[in-house]
Design an enzyme around this catalytic site. Structure first.
Site: not given
Ligand code: F6R
Length: 609
Positions: A2, A27, A74, A100-101, A482, A486, A489, A505, A604
């Protein structure tokens, strides 16, 4: 998670608020709204969908006035509908709130309000706030906001306007980020600096339990009981240019291509190559390097991509500092009463510095007496301030929802901390080799980026596949995780990351000609082992994409596709092997027509549990 923006000044508010929302859209982007306060009433426009939809709906008919608030959402409580979109009003439509929250006692408060005759229109926790403020209102908005907030349990960053007190914007924070932007004849409130840097780089970060009143004379800050507070004005170190796409079709691609610079910025002024160590001013205050002997355990904690970086840090720190290290999901760690004391060192990683679970894990660790260090990108963020001390990664603003440049900078920051903490242990020769290798990383990343077209070609071959496996070992096992994250998502393709040897396994049962398997197989200590795993996949008809180091011809006969990366010190190899995986995920997502910078259901920064 948000985005909030508010404005009071001499200019028309609506265009500034909508522009601020565009900069905060990463956000959250499932609904948006704006309220302008003028001529004794509130003019609110809101709807489900993205900010561009709201702008189109408003067209030229902008609400008029020089004071207003806006929000991009969001969804947490209630579906992303127009009714649930912010701003939320009280019954008389003369108070508007953006939030936001999460208000944790919203259910109880809602019931109390309904008993008092309030009729709530939405399913959100935020609407409760508007009615609580209404109930508490005497003749002063900030007093009503403070009184309402004293009944609230949970987290909030809020901005409130009211036509009953029409020359004022009231903001307050508890657990969700909020700052004031201080311009000439203009004051802003925003969830982050991206919304205001075009107008001012002078900001005041609100802390938990603080309230701010912005009016035509200026701003003042206080606690919720009204005791005045003097807050420092900070200068944001980046500008608008930094957060624009700069000719790239997506922020994610721009941020992938920024990595030579972002990694260089993480190291700037910190690397002492000849001595094989790092100078980390932010750490020296609470963690002088010789003090490492006081700790018997290091816990790294984070979420998502930051957790993957932490896992690489675990391998680095254990190998070099010779202390037991564990990596914990912040969301699990905080709820299982972890065994911590003053001999525990906790390192929390977060790009945004606002992830609720990571913040809560820090608080838990501090309560138990542990020393807490943060590795954060966003300067002045909640996690940076909650930790005892820390290291900023200085990767610059990351707007693409999928984290890329923050990951490589986090790994580099962890390498710097490893050098900083391990200069007590022998042999120092090895540390000097790592330091030299760090220095070469930016150019080496540039060499991999030059293979972008080659990787795009590979994406064309595989973008219709439904499943992927990513396998790695040692330092490159977290890279497998990772790479898979990527891909899933941003392209919505199912992908799993595994330690390559675990395949036997269970996951090996999945292998057939429809299963591309991405091996992260640079030459190094575990290379021969992973080679056997490649053979096992090939023998079962799997399609093999190999990421290996330059000059390695051995995989030619086994792999369907090979991308090579330059060789570096083994512990830094993840900084290079991850780049082709970022590009692969990006191109596959684009070819599938996915919204790369704003993948569905994501935001984000995850500021709720
Ligand atoms: C994936 C991604 C998320 C963040 C996670 C933690 O691409 O961006 O998995 O890594 O939400 O966010 P931060 O690093 O901001 O605590």
């Amino acid at each position: 998670m948000c985005g909030i923006v508010g404005y009071i000044g001499t200019a028309e508010a609506a265009p500034l608020l909508l522009e601020g929302l565009r900069r905060l859209e990463y956000r959250g982007y499932d609904s948006a709204g704006v309220t302008v306060c003028a001529n004794g009433s509130l003019d609110t426009r809101k709807m489900a969908g993205k900010i561009v939809d709201l702008e189109q709906a408003i067209g030229g008919d902008l609400p008029q006035g020089t004071l207003g608030i806006a929000h991009t959402r969001w969804a947490t409580h209630g579906a992303p509908t127009a009714t649930n979109a912010h701003p939320h009003h009280n019954g008389a439509d003369d108070i508007a709130v953006v939030h936001n929250g999460i208000i944790e006692n919203a259910g109880v408060l809602r019931q109390k309000l309904e008993e008092l005759g309030h009729e709530l229109r939405s399913e959100t926790d935020t609407e409760v706030l508007a009615h609580l403020i209404d109930e508490a209102y005497d003749d002063n908005l900030e007093e009503a906001v403070a009184a309402a907030l004293q009944q609230v349990e949970g987290t909030y960053g809020i901005a409130v306007v009211s036509s009953r007190d029409p020359e004022k914007l009231v903001a307050a924070r508890n657990g969700s980020p909020l700052l004031l932007g201080i311009g000439d004849h203009s004051l802003f409130v925003a969830s982050d600096a991206a919304a205001v840097v075009e107008h001012t780089r002078d900001v005041v970060y609100l802390d938990d339990g603080e309230l701010a009143v912005l009016d035509r004379e200026g701003y003042r800050t206080s606690d919720l009981r009204g005791s005045p507070l003097t807050k420092e004005v900070s200068r944001v170190s980046w500008d608008l240019g930094t957060i624009e796409r700069g000719g790239f079709p997506h922020y994610m691609l721009k941020e992938i291509f920024e990595q030579p610079d972002s990694v260089r910025d993480t190291m700037r002024g910190r690397l002492l190559v000849e001595q094989g160590t790092a100078r980390l001013g932010g750490l020296s205050s609470c963690l002088p390097s010789q003090d490492i002997a006081k700790y018997n355990r290091i816990v790294l904690t984070a979420c998502g991509t930051s957790w993957h970086a932490a896992l690489i840090g675990e391998y680095m720190l254990e190998e070099f500092a010779r202390i037991p290290v564990e990596t914990e999901y912040a969301s699990e760690f905080r709820y299982r009463d972890p065994v911590l004391d003053e001999r525990s060192l906790v390192i929390a990683l977060s790009q945004s510095g606002e992830t609720a679970d990571t913040l809560a894990a820090i608080r838990e660790a501090k309560e138990k007496g542990a020393r807490v260090v943060s590795i954060v990108n966003v300067v002045g963020s909640s996690i940076a301030r909650a930790a005892d001390c820390g290291v900023y990664i200085h990767a610059g603003p990351e707007i693409g929802v999928a984290s890329t440049k923050a990951f490589t900078s986090q790994v580099v920051a962890l390498a710097l901390i490893t050098l900083y903490l391990s200069t007590q242990s022998e042999p120092l020769q090895e540390q000097a080799t790592v330091a030299k290798a760090l220095q070469q990383l930016p150019d080496q990343i540039g060499q991999i980026l030059a293979r972008n077209e080659e990787i795009r070609g590979m994406a064309e071959r595989y973008h219709l596949n439904k499943n992927f496996l990513y396998l790695g070992r040692g330092y490159n096992f977290p890279v497998a995780l990772e790479g898979a994250l990527k891909l899933k998502e941003i392209s919505y393709i199912h992908a799993e990351g595994y330690p390559a040897a675990e395949m036997k396994h269970g996951p090996i049962a999945l292998i057939d000609e429809n299963m591309p398997v991405v091996f992260i197989a640079p030459q190094g200590r575990v290379y021969q082992k992973i080679l056997s795993n490649v053979e096992e996949v090939k023998a079962r008809g799997g399609r093999v994409i190999a990421i290996t180091t330059e000059g390695n011809g051995e995989l030619d006969r086994l792999a369907d596709h090979i991308v090579t990366v330059p060789t570096t010190h083994e512990m830094l190899q993840p900084v290079l092997t991850v780049i082709p995986l970022q590009l692969l995920a990006y191109h596959i997502a684009v070819l599938r027509g996915c919204h790369v910078d704003q993948p569905r259901n994501l935001a984000k920064s995850v500021t709720v549990e």
